[in-house]
Design an enzyme around this catalytic site. Structure first.
Site, PDB file in Angstrom:
ATOM      1  N   LYS A   1      -2.992   4.967  -2.562  1.00  0.00           N
ATOM      2  CA  LYS A   1      -3.992   5.772  -1.859  1.00  0.00           C
ATOM      3  C   LYS A   1      -4.426   6.891  -2.797  1.00  0.00           C
ATOM      4  O   LYS A   1      -3.570   7.492  -3.472  1.00  0.00           O
ATOM      5  CB  LYS A   1      -3.381   6.358  -0.584  1.00  0.00           C
TER       6      LYS A   1
ATOM      7  N   ASP B   1      -7.151   2.855  -3.049  1.00  0.00           N
ATOM      8  CA  ASP B   1      -7.887   2.902  -1.781  1.00  0.00           C
ATOM      9  C   ASP B   1      -8.192   4.360  -1.460  1.00  0.00           C
ATOM     10  O   ASP B   1      -7.269   5.171  -1.303  1.00  0.00           O
ATOM     11  CB  ASP B   1      -7.030   2.276  -0.672  1.00  0.00           C
TER      12      ASP B   1
ATOM     13  N   LYS C   1      -0.982  -1.034  -4.447  1.00  0.00           N
ATOM     14  CA  LYS C   1      -2.201  -0.298  -4.097  1.00  0.00           C
ATOM     15  C   LYS C   1      -1.804   1.153  -3.838  1.00  0.00           C
ATOM     16  O   LYS C   1      -0.862   1.416  -3.096  1.00  0.00           O
ATOM     17  CB  LYS C   1      -2.832  -0.915  -2.847  1.00  0.00           C
TER      18      LYS C   1
ATOM     19  N   GLY D   1      -3.754  -4.121   6.174  1.00  0.00           N
ATOM     20  CA  GLY D   1      -2.720  -3.787   7.153  1.00  0.00           C
ATOM     21  C   GLY D   1      -3.035  -2.470   7.824  1.00  0.00           C
ATOM     22  O   GLY D   1      -3.823  -1.664   7.309  1.00  0.00           O
TER      23      GLY D   1
ATOM     24  N   LYS E   1      -9.438  -7.090   8.021  1.00  0.00           N
ATOM     25  CA  LYS E   1      -8.447  -6.641   9.004  1.00  0.00           C
ATOM     26  C   LYS E   1      -8.880  -7.230  10.322  1.00  0.00           C
ATOM     27  O   LYS E   1      -9.995  -6.962  10.796  1.00  0.00           O
ATOM     28  CB  LYS E   1      -8.414  -5.113   9.100  1.00  0.00           C
TER      29      LYS E   1
ATOM     30  N   ASP F   1     -13.576  -2.024   3.090  1.00  0.00           N
ATOM     31  CA  ASP F   1     -12.643  -2.131   4.218  1.00  0.00           C
ATOM     32  C   ASP F   1     -13.390  -1.615   5.452  1.00  0.00           C
ATOM     33  O   ASP F   1     -14.031  -2.385   6.191  1.00  0.00           O
ATOM     34  CB  ASP F   1     -11.370  -1.322   3.891  1.00  0.00           C
TER      35      ASP F   1
ATOM     36  N   GLU G   1     -11.047   0.517  -3.415  1.00  0.00           N
ATOM     37  CA  GLU G   1     -11.333   0.209  -2.016  1.00  0.00           C
ATOM     38  C   GLU G   1     -12.005   1.400  -1.327  1.00  0.00           C
ATOM     39  O   GLU G   1     -11.531   2.539  -1.432  1.00  0.00           O
ATOM     40  CB  GLU G   1      -9.996  -0.139  -1.329  1.00  0.00           C
TER      41      GLU G   1
ATOM     42  N   SER H   1       0.869  -1.166   0.000  1.00  0.00           N
ATOM     43  CA  SER H   1       0.000   0.000   0.000  1.00  0.00           C
ATOM     44  C   SER H   1       0.915   1.229   0.000  1.00  0.00           C
ATOM     45  O   SER H   1       1.722   1.398   0.912  1.00  0.00           O
ATOM     46  CB  SER H   1      -0.857  -0.036   1.264  1.00  0.00           C
TER      47      SER H   1
HETATM   48  O1  OSB Z   1      -7.153   1.672   4.577  1.00  0.00           O
HETATM   49  O2  OSB Z   1      -5.919  -0.018   4.331  1.00  0.00           O
HETATM   50  C1  OSB Z   1      -6.122   1.077   4.854  1.00  0.00           C
HETATM   51  C2  OSB Z   1      -3.076   2.095   6.932  1.00  0.00           C
HETATM   52  C3  OSB Z   1      -3.683   2.738   7.988  1.00  0.00           C
HETATM   53  C4  OSB Z   1      -5.050   2.859   7.999  1.00  0.00           C
HETATM   54  C5  OSB Z   1      -5.813   2.345   6.943  1.00  0.00           C
HETATM   55  C6  OSB Z   1      -5.207   1.688   5.888  1.00  0.00           C
HETATM   56  C7  OSB Z   1      -3.811   1.597   5.877  1.00  0.00           C
HETATM   57  C8  OSB Z   1      -3.057   0.989   4.787  1.00  0.00           C
HETATM   58  C9  OSB Z   1      -1.684   0.518   5.138  1.00  0.00           C
HETATM   59  O3  OSB Z   1      -3.424   0.953   3.637  1.00  0.00           O
HETATM   60  C10 OSB Z   1      -1.444  -0.908   4.903  1.00  0.00           C
HETATM   61  C11 OSB Z   1      -0.134  -1.321   5.513  1.00  0.00           C
HETATM   62  O4  OSB Z   1      -0.107  -1.658   6.714  1.00  0.00           O
HETATM   63  O5  OSB Z   1       0.846  -1.300   4.788  1.00  0.00           O
HETATM   64 MG    MG Z   2      -8.275   0.476   3.217  1.00  0.00          MG
END
Ligand code: OSB
Ligand code: MG
Length: 371
Positions: free
Chosen positions: A163, A188, A161, A290, A262, A238, A213, A135
């Protein structure tokens, strides 16, 4: 196994690189860890609540208070032999799923140690290795993002992925796709859009994304179903999925075609397995999300990802992407093929580095039975 005491602690560790989502930037983590002391076994759990109540309403301070006043006292002094018994002991407390998961997952770890089984086998996993994605947060510039993508592809990761948020979406995707037309790519939004932006969201369809996402509100299923009908891209939920009933509802209403599991968000391994099973029965693939975990939570994510219906690469990646020094030994490594191998050792297969944790600890409280 008697739970004699519970230790709560907060550690602080800087991230190797800041992580930015549509709700903000994190440069250093404050992580709440729990230890269950059970007749010679010390079992660790990580609470994935963030520094702020932005991803979810839970955050480190609410989790600490709820754990110390309600959840740890509900377990202390009890004889429990199985991780799955934790849920009913804590059920009087509504919500606070991340806080509950920290204790429940530690208890599953204790059970695995007591039974001399790898945790992933105890959970019912079948995979011997898991596929990893990354991510990648919002960056300061497009070149910085392209550089990061190249680094992760070179490291072997099997899915990228990104953001996204309004202003960091279509132009970014155009650049990324012009460099890498064929990579497995998803985005995401962490709830950064609303349904009246459907025209804008439909433009994501041209980028051949594996998934989009959580485009809409964090607690919504209904409007995601309306949106999914108007998109070719598969929606993945999510934030909206807090338990197996939410998953069933989302699938039945057509709100998504993929679900991110998660373990903290759904309250622990027991509920995470239920979400997995509901999805599997409906032929909906899941993958493991994660929360910028330390090695303790990461090891739990790896064990969970060994279940059969974790069919897509997860956001479970190497320790070194996050930390200069992780609090487990060995640290989590990803092969050049983008895989993490499951350990045959009992428990999580990773040793907790208590000396290092002690150095990183900024507060600590051990709860024992009332005299
Ligand atoms: O939306 O998946 C998410 C990290 C913090 C809060 C929300 C998210 C995330 C990530 C990080 O996308 C995933 C990772 O731990 O690498
Ligand atoms: Mg997410």
């Amino acid at each position: 196994m008697k739970i004699e005491a519970v230790t709560l602690r907060e550690i602080q560790i800087p991230l190797v690189h800041f992580f930015e989502t549509s709700f903000g930037r994190t440069s250093s983590r404050r992580i709440l860890l729990v230890t269950l002391h059970c007749e010679g076994i010390n079992a660790w759990g990580e609470c994935v609540a963030g520094e702020d109540p932005f991803y979810s309403s839970e955050w480190i301070e609410s989790a600490w208070l709820t754990l110390s006043r309600y959840l740890a006292p509900a377990l202390i002094g009890r004889s429990v032999s199985q991780g799955r018994e934790a849920g009913s002991l804590m059920s009087r407390v509504r919500g606070h799923r991340m806080a509950k998961a920290a204790l429940e997952n530690a208890l599953w770890g204790a059970e695995a140690q007591a039974r001399n089984l790898p945790l992933w086998k105890l959970l019912g996993g079948t995979r011997r290795e898991i596929a990893c994605g990354v991510s990648i947060g919002i960056q300061d510039s497009h070149p910085q993002l392209l550089d990061k993508i190249q680094t992760e592809l070179d490291a072997g990761y099997r899915r990228i992925k990104l953001k996204v948020k309004p202003g960091w979406d279509l132009a970014v995707l155009e650049k990324v796709r012009s460099h890498w037309p064929d990579i497995l790519l998803s985005v995401d939004a962490n709830s950064a859009y609303t349904l009246d932006q459907v025209g804008h969201l439909r433009q994501f369809d041209q980028f051949n994304l594996l998934m989009l996402e959580q485009p809409l509100w964090n607690d919504d299923i209904y409007y995601h179903a309306r949106l999914q009908k108007q998109l070719r891209t598969s929606i993945c939920l999510d934030e909206s999925i807090g338990n197996a009933r939410d998953a069933a509802c989302a699938i039945e209403s057509g709100a998504c075609r993929i679900i991110n599991v998660k373990v903290g968000r759904v309250g622990g391994f027991t509920e995470a397995r239920k979400v997995h099973d509901v999805c599997q029965a409906q032929n909906i693939p899941v993958w493991c999300g994660g929360m910028l975990e330390s090695g303790i939570g990461r090891a739990h994510n790896i064990a969970l990802s060994s279940l059969e219906n974790f069919r897509l690469p997860g956001d479970v990646s190497a320790s070194r992407r996050y930390w200069n020094e992780d609090i487990i030994d060995p640290e989590v490594v990803v092969s050049p093929q983008g895989m993490i191998a499951l350990s045959e050792q009992p428990g999580t297969g990773y040793r907790v580095r208590e000396e290092l944790i002690e150095k990183l600890t900024v507060r600590k409280e051990t709860l024992r039975p009332a005299a």
